[in-house]
Design a protein around this motif. Structure first.
Motif, PDB file in Angstrom:
ATOM      1  N   GLN A 126       0.818  -1.209   0.000  1.00  0.00           N
ATOM      2  CA  GLN A 126       0.000   0.000   0.000  1.00  0.00           C
ATOM      3  C   GLN A 126       0.855   1.262   0.000  1.00  0.00           C
ATOM      4  O   GLN A 126       0.511   2.248  -0.631  1.00  0.00           O
ATOM      5  N   GLY A 127       1.975   1.251   0.667  1.00  0.00           N
ATOM      6  CA  GLY A 127       2.844   2.425   0.735  1.00  0.00           C
ATOM      7  C   GLY A 127       3.928   2.453  -0.326  1.00  0.00           C
ATOM      8  O   GLY A 127       4.833   3.285  -0.268  1.00  0.00           O
ATOM      9  N   ALA A 128       3.856   1.561  -1.302  1.00  0.00           N
ATOM     10  CA  ALA A 128       4.905   1.483  -2.331  1.00  0.00           C
ATOM     11  C   ALA A 128       4.959   2.771  -3.148  1.00  0.00           C
ATOM     12  O   ALA A 128       3.931   3.330  -3.527  1.00  0.00           O
ATOM     13  N   GLU A 129       6.171   3.220  -3.407  1.00  0.00           N
ATOM     14  CA  GLU A 129       6.382   4.405  -4.245  1.00  0.00           C
ATOM     15  C   GLU A 129       7.091   4.049  -5.540  1.00  0.00           C
ATOM     16  O   GLU A 129       7.129   4.845  -6.458  1.00  0.00           O
ATOM     17  N   ASP A 130       7.653   2.847  -5.627  1.00  0.00           N
ATOM     18  CA  ASP A 130       8.329   2.397  -6.847  1.00  0.00           C
ATOM     19  C   ASP A 130       7.310   1.793  -7.800  1.00  0.00           C
ATOM     20  O   ASP A 130       6.239   1.343  -7.390  1.00  0.00           O
ATOM     21  N   SER A 131       7.619   1.784  -9.092  1.00  0.00           N
ATOM     22  CA  SER A 131       6.650   1.342 -10.093  1.00  0.00           C
ATOM     23  C   SER A 131       6.277  -0.126  -9.935  1.00  0.00           C
ATOM     24  O   SER A 131       5.107  -0.490 -10.084  1.00  0.00           O
ATOM     25  N   LYS A 132       7.231  -0.993  -9.631  1.00  0.00           N
ATOM     26  CA  LYS A 132       6.922  -2.418  -9.469  1.00  0.00           C
ATOM     27  C   LYS A 132       6.052  -2.653  -8.233  1.00  0.00           C
ATOM     28  O   LYS A 132       5.111  -3.436  -8.272  1.00  0.00           O
ATOM     29  N   GLY A 133       6.377  -1.979  -7.149  1.00  0.00           N
ATOM     30  CA  GLY A 133       5.584  -2.116  -5.931  1.00  0.00           C
ATOM     31  C   GLY A 133       4.172  -1.587  -6.111  1.00  0.00           C
ATOM     32  O   GLY A 133       3.198  -2.206  -5.667  1.00  0.00           O
ATOM     33  N   LYS A 134       4.041  -0.438  -6.790  1.00  0.00           N
ATOM     34  CA  LYS A 134       2.704   0.097  -7.071  1.00  0.00           C
ATOM     35  C   LYS A 134       1.920  -0.856  -7.961  1.00  0.00           C
ATOM     36  O   LYS A 134       0.727  -1.067  -7.754  1.00  0.00           O
ATOM     37  N   SER A 135       2.598  -1.428  -8.962  1.00  0.00           N
ATOM     38  CA  SER A 135       1.926  -2.376  -9.853  1.00  0.00           C
ATOM     39  C   SER A 135       1.419  -3.586  -9.083  1.00  0.00           C
ATOM     40  O   SER A 135       0.302  -4.054  -9.311  1.00  0.00           O
ATOM     41  N   LEU A 136       2.237  -4.090  -8.155  1.00  0.00           N
ATOM     42  CA  LEU A 136       1.818  -5.229  -7.349  1.00  0.00           C
ATOM     43  C   LEU A 136       0.660  -4.850  -6.430  1.00  0.00           C
ATOM     44  O   LEU A 136      -0.276  -5.628  -6.236  1.00  0.00           O
ATOM     45  N   PHE A 137       0.693  -3.651  -5.887  1.00  0.00           N
ATOM     46  CA  PHE A 137      -0.412  -3.150  -5.055  1.00  0.00           C
ATOM     47  C   PHE A 137      -1.722  -3.174  -5.851  1.00  0.00           C
ATOM     48  O   PHE A 137      -2.729  -3.712  -5.393  1.00  0.00           O
ATOM     49  N   TRP A 138      -1.701  -2.590  -7.048  1.00  0.00           N
ATOM     50  CA  TRP A 138      -2.924  -2.523  -7.861  1.00  0.00           C
ATOM     51  C   TRP A 138      -3.358  -3.914  -8.328  1.00  0.00           C
ATOM     52  O   TRP A 138      -4.543  -4.236  -8.311  1.00  0.00           O
ATOM     53  N   LYS A 139      -2.413  -4.749  -8.757  1.00  0.00           N
ATOM     54  CA  LYS A 139      -2.751  -6.084  -9.257  1.00  0.00           C
ATOM     55  C   LYS A 139      -3.346  -6.938  -8.142  1.00  0.00           C
ATOM     56  O   LYS A 139      -4.342  -7.642  -8.343  1.00  0.00           O
ATOM     57  N   SER A 140      -2.761  -6.904  -6.956  1.00  0.00           N
ATOM     58  CA  SER A 140      -3.289  -7.714  -5.855  1.00  0.00           C
ATOM     59  C   SER A 140      -4.695  -7.254  -5.467  1.00  0.00           C
ATOM     60  O   SER A 140      -5.567  -8.085  -5.191  1.00  0.00           O
ATOM     61  N   GLY A 141      -4.946  -5.949  -5.486  1.00  0.00           N
ATOM     62  CA  GLY A 141      -6.287  -5.434  -5.205  1.00  0.00           C
ATOM     63  C   GLY A 141      -7.295  -5.854  -6.262  1.00  0.00           C
ATOM     64  O   GLY A 141      -8.429  -6.247  -5.949  1.00  0.00           O
ATOM     65  N   GLU A 142      -6.874  -5.784  -7.522  1.00  0.00           N
ATOM     66  CA  GLU A 142      -7.743  -6.188  -8.636  1.00  0.00           C
ATOM     67  C   GLU A 142      -8.110  -7.665  -8.533  1.00  0.00           C
ATOM     68  O   GLU A 142      -9.283  -8.046  -8.667  1.00  0.00           O
ATOM     69  N   LEU A 143      -7.096  -8.510  -8.293  1.00  0.00           N
ATOM     70  CA  LEU A 143      -7.356  -9.946  -8.221  1.00  0.00           C
ATOM     71  C   LEU A 143      -8.171 -10.322  -6.981  1.00  0.00           C
ATOM     72  O   LEU A 143      -8.985 -11.244  -7.029  1.00  0.00           O
ATOM     73  N   LEU A 144      -7.977  -9.610  -5.887  1.00  0.00           N
ATOM     74  CA  LEU A 144      -8.794  -9.833  -4.687  1.00  0.00           C
ATOM     75  C   LEU A 144     -10.264  -9.550  -5.002  1.00  0.00           C
ATOM     76  O   LEU A 144     -11.143 -10.340  -4.649  1.00  0.00           O
ATOM     77  N   GLU A 145     -10.535  -8.444  -5.665  1.00  0.00           N
ATOM     78  CA  GLU A 145     -11.922  -8.104  -6.027  1.00  0.00           C
ATOM     79  C   GLU A 145     -12.525  -9.144  -6.965  1.00  0.00           C
ATOM     80  O   GLU A 145     -13.692  -9.501  -6.824  1.00  0.00           O
ATOM     81  N   ARG A 146     -11.734  -9.627  -7.901  1.00  0.00           N
ATOM     82  CA  ARG A 146     -12.239 -10.653  -8.814  1.00  0.00           C
ATOM     83  C   ARG A 146     -12.596 -11.934  -8.067  1.00  0.00           C
ATOM     84  O   ARG A 146     -13.607 -12.572  -8.369  1.00  0.00           O
TER      85      ARG A 146
END
Length: 190
Positions: A126-146
């Motif tokens: 959630q606190g990621a500021e790097d592009s890979k960490g942000k991508s993982l944050f968004w992807k994990s949230g997306e897959l959780l919702e699915r």
């Protein structure tokens, strides 16, 4: 001891094991000191240096999971999400750890466990500021919702594996392009 280990585990002499009577580094969280036997999960972090264990939620709460520069990668490296072990002060990079946990264990998780893992990863990054960490944050949230909306666990796991392969592929591609750039400059090719 719940795990039946001799205390201190592995003859540890860290500040935690030497000052907390009855503390077991094999089965107790370094922060809350509660027992936990979870394995193969992103909710329980083992230090890759000293093998002490910490609940992910506890580490987030006391900011032992935060952005930082990995000492292993050197001072010039970019900040990323790191876990700082309370026992030995060693820092561990979290994106590779999450990738390894998913690669090794996700095939054995049921839908409920997958949801817990994606929720945990989402909170870690959630606190990621790097592009890979942000991508993982968004992807994990997306897959959780699915998953919450009834998606098949196997297809969601496969998508996560492709996500991690994509991150690795981007890194390899960048290294290749940079090597070509250096070769061209070294040989004065325009």
């Amino acid at each position: 001891m719940a795990c039946q280990s001799q205390l201190p585990g592995d003859d540890c002499r860290c500040d935690i094991c030497s000052t907390k009577s009855g503390f077991c580094n094999v089965c107790m969280c370094t922060i809350c000191t509660k027992f936990d036997f979870d394995v193969n999960t992103c909710r329980w972090i083992g230090c890759d240096e000293c093998s002490h264990w910490t609940h992910t939620d506890c580490a987030i709460r006391v900011r032992q999971i935060a952005m930082g520069v990995s000492l292993r990668r050197g001072r010039g490296s970019s900040p990323e999400m790191l876990f700082n072990c309370r026992a030995c002060k060693h820092t561990s990079e979290l994106l590779g750890w999450v990738k390894d946990v998913f690669h090794t264990c996700a095939g054995d998780w049921n839908t409920e466990e997958l949801m817990k893992e994606f929720d945990s990863v989402h909170r870690i990054f959630q606190g990621a500021e790097d592009s890979k960490g942000k991508s993982l944050f968004w992807k994990s949230g997306e897959l959780l919702e699915r998953l919450k909306n009834g998606a098949d666990g196997g297809s969601v796991c496969n998508e996560m594996q492709r996500f991690f392969q994509g991150i690795l592929h981007c890194k390899v591609l960048f290294v290749f392009i940079y090597a070509c750039y250096l070769w061209r400059n070294c040989h004065n090719i325009k």
